[in-house]
Scaffold this motif. Structure first.
Motif, mmCIF file in Angstrom:
data_model
loop_
_atom_site.group_PDB
_atom_site.id
_atom_site.type_symbol
_atom_site.label_atom_id
_atom_site.label_comp_id
_atom_site.label_asym_id
_atom_site.label_seq_id
_atom_site.Cartn_x
_atom_site.Cartn_y
_atom_site.Cartn_z
ATOM 1 N N SER A 301 0.844 -1.203 0.000
ATOM 2 C CA SER A 301 0.000 0.000 0.000
ATOM 3 C C SER A 301 0.874 1.246 0.000
ATOM 4 C CB SER A 301 -0.928 -0.022 1.225
ATOM 5 O OG SER A 301 -1.907 0.993 1.133
ATOM 6 N N ASP A 302 0.225 2.403 0.142
ATOM 7 C CA ASP A 302 0.986 3.647 0.196
ATOM 8 C C ASP A 302 1.608 3.818 1.582
ATOM 9 O OD1 ASP A 302 -1.135 4.430 1.830
ATOM 10 O OD2 ASP A 302 -2.027 5.747 0.334
ATOM 11 N N SER A 303 2.386 4.869 1.735
ATOM 12 C CA SER A 303 3.101 5.084 3.001
ATOM 13 C C SER A 303 2.126 5.162 4.170
ATOM 14 C CB SER A 303 3.916 6.383 2.926
ATOM 15 O OG SER A 303 4.804 6.380 1.843
ATOM 16 N N GLU A 304 1.023 5.888 3.973
ATOM 17 C CA GLU A 304 0.058 6.098 5.049
ATOM 18 C C GLU A 304 -0.474 4.783 5.601
ATOM 19 O OE1 GLU A 304 -3.754 8.946 5.551
ATOM 20 O OE2 GLU A 304 -3.913 7.502 3.916
ATOM 21 N N TYR A 305 -0.986 3.933 4.715
ATOM 22 C CA TYR A 305 -1.622 2.714 5.184
ATOM 23 C C TYR A 305 -0.628 1.624 5.551
ATOM 24 C CZ TYR A 305 -6.397 4.205 4.528
ATOM 25 O OH TYR A 305 -7.590 4.855 4.655
ATOM 26 N N THR A 306 0.522 1.601 4.925
ATOM 27 C CA THR A 306 1.516 0.598 5.319
ATOM 28 C C THR A 306 1.944 0.818 6.762
ATOM 29 O OG1 THR A 306 2.311 0.424 3.034
ATOM 30 C CG2 THR A 306 3.750 -0.427 4.766
ATOM 31 N N ILE A 307 2.196 2.068 7.124
ATOM 32 C CA ILE A 307 2.548 2.378 8.513
ATOM 33 C C ILE A 307 1.376 2.070 9.437
ATOM 34 C CG2 ILE A 307 3.170 4.204 10.136
ATOM 35 C CD1 ILE A 307 4.546 5.664 7.811
ATOM 36 N N ALA A 308 0.205 2.594 9.103
ATOM 37 C CA ALA A 308 -0.943 2.540 10.005
ATOM 38 C C ALA A 308 -1.431 1.117 10.244
ATOM 39 C CB ALA A 308 -2.078 3.400 9.454
ATOM 40 N N VAL A 309 -1.592 0.349 9.169
ATOM 41 C CA VAL A 309 -2.104 -1.013 9.303
ATOM 42 C C VAL A 309 -1.100 -1.897 10.028
ATOM 43 C CG1 VAL A 309 -2.781 -3.068 8.006
ATOM 44 C CG2 VAL A 309 -3.625 -0.829 7.302
ATOM 45 N N THR A 310 0.183 -1.717 9.722
ATOM 46 C CA THR A 310 1.203 -2.527 10.399
ATOM 47 C C THR A 310 1.190 -2.271 11.894
ATOM 48 O OG1 THR A 310 2.609 -2.550 8.419
ATOM 49 C CG2 THR A 310 3.673 -3.027 10.524
ATOM 50 N N LYS A 311 1.156 -1.018 12.287
ATOM 51 C CA LYS A 311 1.137 -0.706 13.719
ATOM 52 C C LYS A 311 -0.095 -1.286 14.400
ATOM 53 C CE LYS A 311 4.009 3.451 13.913
ATOM 54 N NZ LYS A 311 4.805 3.106 15.087
ATOM 55 N N PHE A 312 -1.238 -1.190 13.745
ATOM 56 C CA PHE A 312 -2.460 -1.718 14.343
ATOM 57 C C PHE A 312 -2.391 -3.233 14.505
ATOM 58 C CE2 PHE A 312 -6.785 -3.468 13.474
ATOM 59 C CZ PHE A 312 -7.338 -3.176 14.710
ATOM 60 N N LEU A 313 -1.983 -3.931 13.451
ATOM 61 C CA LEU A 313 -1.982 -5.387 13.510
ATOM 62 C C LEU A 313 -0.930 -5.933 14.475
ATOM 63 C CD1 LEU A 313 -2.582 -6.361 9.770
ATOM 64 C CD2 LEU A 313 -4.224 -6.299 11.642
ATOM 65 N N VAL A 314 0.181 -5.210 14.627
ATOM 66 C CA VAL A 314 1.222 -5.648 15.561
ATOM 67 C C VAL A 314 0.900 -5.214 16.988
ATOM 68 C CG1 VAL A 314 3.662 -5.439 16.208
ATOM 69 C CG2 VAL A 314 3.022 -5.697 13.798
ATOM 70 N N ASN A 315 0.693 -3.917 17.170
ATOM 71 C CA ASN A 315 0.569 -3.373 18.530
ATOM 72 C C ASN A 315 -0.765 -3.683 19.195
ATOM 73 O OD1 ASN A 315 3.106 -2.303 18.092
ATOM 74 N ND2 ASN A 315 2.372 -0.245 17.661
ATOM 75 N N ASP A 316 -1.840 -3.753 18.412
ATOM 76 C CA ASP A 316 -3.147 -4.027 18.998
ATOM 77 C C ASP A 316 -3.547 -5.498 18.901
ATOM 78 O OD1 ASP A 316 -3.208 -1.290 19.300
ATOM 79 O OD2 ASP A 316 -5.282 -1.074 18.649
ATOM 80 N N MET A 317 -3.136 -6.164 17.812
ATOM 81 C CA MET A 317 -3.641 -7.524 17.572
ATOM 82 C C MET A 317 -2.590 -8.616 17.703
ATOM 83 S SD MET A 317 -6.650 -6.662 17.306
ATOM 84 C CE MET A 317 -7.175 -8.362 17.218
ATOM 85 N N GLY A 318 -1.318 -8.244 17.911
ATOM 86 C CA GLY A 318 -0.288 -9.243 18.167
ATOM 87 C C GLY A 318 0.130 -10.074 16.981
ATOM 88 N N LEU A 319 -0.073 -9.571 15.757
ATOM 89 C CA LEU A 319 0.387 -10.291 14.567
ATOM 90 C C LEU A 319 1.825 -9.906 14.241
ATOM 91 C CD1 LEU A 319 -2.764 -10.128 12.228
ATOM 92 C CD2 LEU A 319 -2.266 -11.663 14.139
#
Length: 434
Positions: A301-319
């Motif tokens: 994805s673009d810079s915005e969503y690559t950063i945002a989705v990665t942080k969410f899936l790692v920091n909130d969901m433990g992936l």
């Protein structure tokens, strides 16, 4: 050597006509070849008060290439002012007009005394894509439309900019959600895009106490202009906040920057987090079931969503992230900061990040990943076929989005994180065998 652009995920700078279109009452006038507006209008939800099908256009032909197109541009502006009920006209130049050297600034200056303002911005596709075109247009509007503005500071007023309109399918829903978060902590967000905003809010921009730009790089030049021209302090928050962890960080960063009531901010955070985790706990059995969703993912994805989705899936969901791909042609000057932000994850988790526009190479690399289970691929419509080949779970969050309609949905904020989870687990549960 020319760069490969296989499976395009952005458009030329002229496509940032959508930035003008997103301002109620504003319309672009295109100094370009025939059909540019129609060809660039391939996003869902790009019509509105003024459809790209009726954008005034000079339709440059061989005649203008030989003899110049300034006279045709002048007549196009004159007739647009007569027949189109708009409040702001923005002349945009495409590739052909720029190559033959037409001076759109000089032509536009002839309309300084018009009843409706006419301004200009150079947006040739050979100089950049619509992410940078968005910035060029905003800066031109600020420089020309607000040229005579004398700031009258308004307590708590905050200019808010997030993503380039319509390039991000969730741009309007995300913008409204962040507006609501800022209102909840006592600020008065001032935005110019979408229903109920527009030129009245544009005129208020110089009066703001602060500007908040939620973006890793797109829109930074125009936001910095407001800082230098009107003395408005700028908070650039490089992460679109998705879910509890990042949204809480965002609100605390805003509090620290603006100096607003810390107690109020913490009360809002406590309330919003409690609601977020209430829903997470309700569906914990589903969310923790590894038979439904594996533990590894990739983002294209673009810079915005690559950063945002990665942080969410790692920091909130433990992936755990596999290699990530950023496809918006982010300028080299920002790439290291973007990489560092992507890897600013909990528990010291790190991953490789590649900036590329070669969709074929991206897909070949992903085919070689060891996901140790069913992969999760977050990307665009280009990743759908790849996901089918790999038997992967697939969620489309970014352009091009061809098989999903986003009207006013959002994936930003606390509630946006839940919306994204709904999409991810709907994709995963659809593969369960009864």
């Amino acid at each position: 050597m020319a760069k490969i652009l296989d499976q395009p995920r952005y458009k030329c700078a002229l496509a940032a006509m959508q930035t003008v279109q997103a301002i109620p009452g504003a319309i672009p006038i295109l100094h370009s070849g025939p059909g540019c507006a129609a060809k660039l209008n391939d996003n869902n939800g790009t019509s509105g008060r003024y459809s790209p099908n009726i954008f005034p256009c000079t339709s440059i032909s061989e005649k203008e290439v030989v003899f110049g197109g300034s006279n045709k541009l002048r007549s196009t502006i004159e007739n647009a002012l007569k027949v189109i009920d708009a409040d702001l006209f923005v002349v945009l130049s495409g590739c052909t007009g720029e190559i033959i050297g037409d001076d759109i600034e000089e032509v536009t200056s002839n309309f300084e005394g018009s009843e409706k303002p006419v301004i200009w911005a150079k947006t040739p596709g050979f100089k950049g894509n619509n992410y940078v075109g968005h910035d060029w247009i905003l800066k031109s509007i600020f420089e020309q439309y607000l040229a005579e503005a004398e700031p009258e500071k308004e307590k708590g007023l905050v200019n808010l900019f997030v993503a380039p309109p319509q390039q991000d399918p969730y741009w309007l829903g995300n913008l409204r959600e962040i507006e609501e978060l800022l209102k909840a902590i006592g600020l008065k967000p001032n935005t110019i895009f979408g229903f109920g905003r527009g030129l009245d809010n544009l005129k208020k921009i110089p009066n703001a106490e602060f500007t908040i730009l939620v973006s890793p790089w797109a829109g930074l030049e125009s936001a910095k202009y407001l800082q230098s021209r009107f003395g408005i302090p700028l908070l650039q928050y490089p992460v679109l906040p998705i879910g509890a962890s990042e949204t809480t960080k965002f609100l605390r960063a805003v509090q620290d920057f603006t100096g607003i009531d810390k107690g109020l901010v913490e009360r809002v955070i406590a309330e919003k987090e409690a609601e977020f985790y209430y829903y997470i706990e309700r569906f914990a059995d589903t969310l923790l079931e590894t038979r439904i969703l594996g533990k590894r993912f990739t983002v294209v994805s673009d810079s915005e969503y690559t950063i945002a989705v990665t942080k969410f899936l790692v920091n909130d969901m433990g992936l755990f992230p596999e290699k990530l791909f950023i496809v918006d042609d982010a300028p080299k000057a920002f790439q290291q900061k973007i990489t560092d932000e992507v890897n600013n994850l909990n528990y010291g988790i790190k991953t490789e990040v590649q900036f590329t526009t070669d969709g074929h190479d991206i897909h070949e690399q992903i085919k070689g990943f060891d996901f140790a289970g069913t992969p999760l691929i977050i990307g665009s419509n280009w990743e759908k076929k790849l996901a089918a080949e790999l038997g992967a779970h697939y969620v489309n969050v970014s352009y091009p989005m061809l098989e999903k309609l986003v009207i006013n949905d959002h994936i930003a904020g606390y509630s946006g994180g839940l919306h994204l989870l709904e999409q991810i687990f709907t994709a995963a549960m659809s593969k369960l065998k009864l």
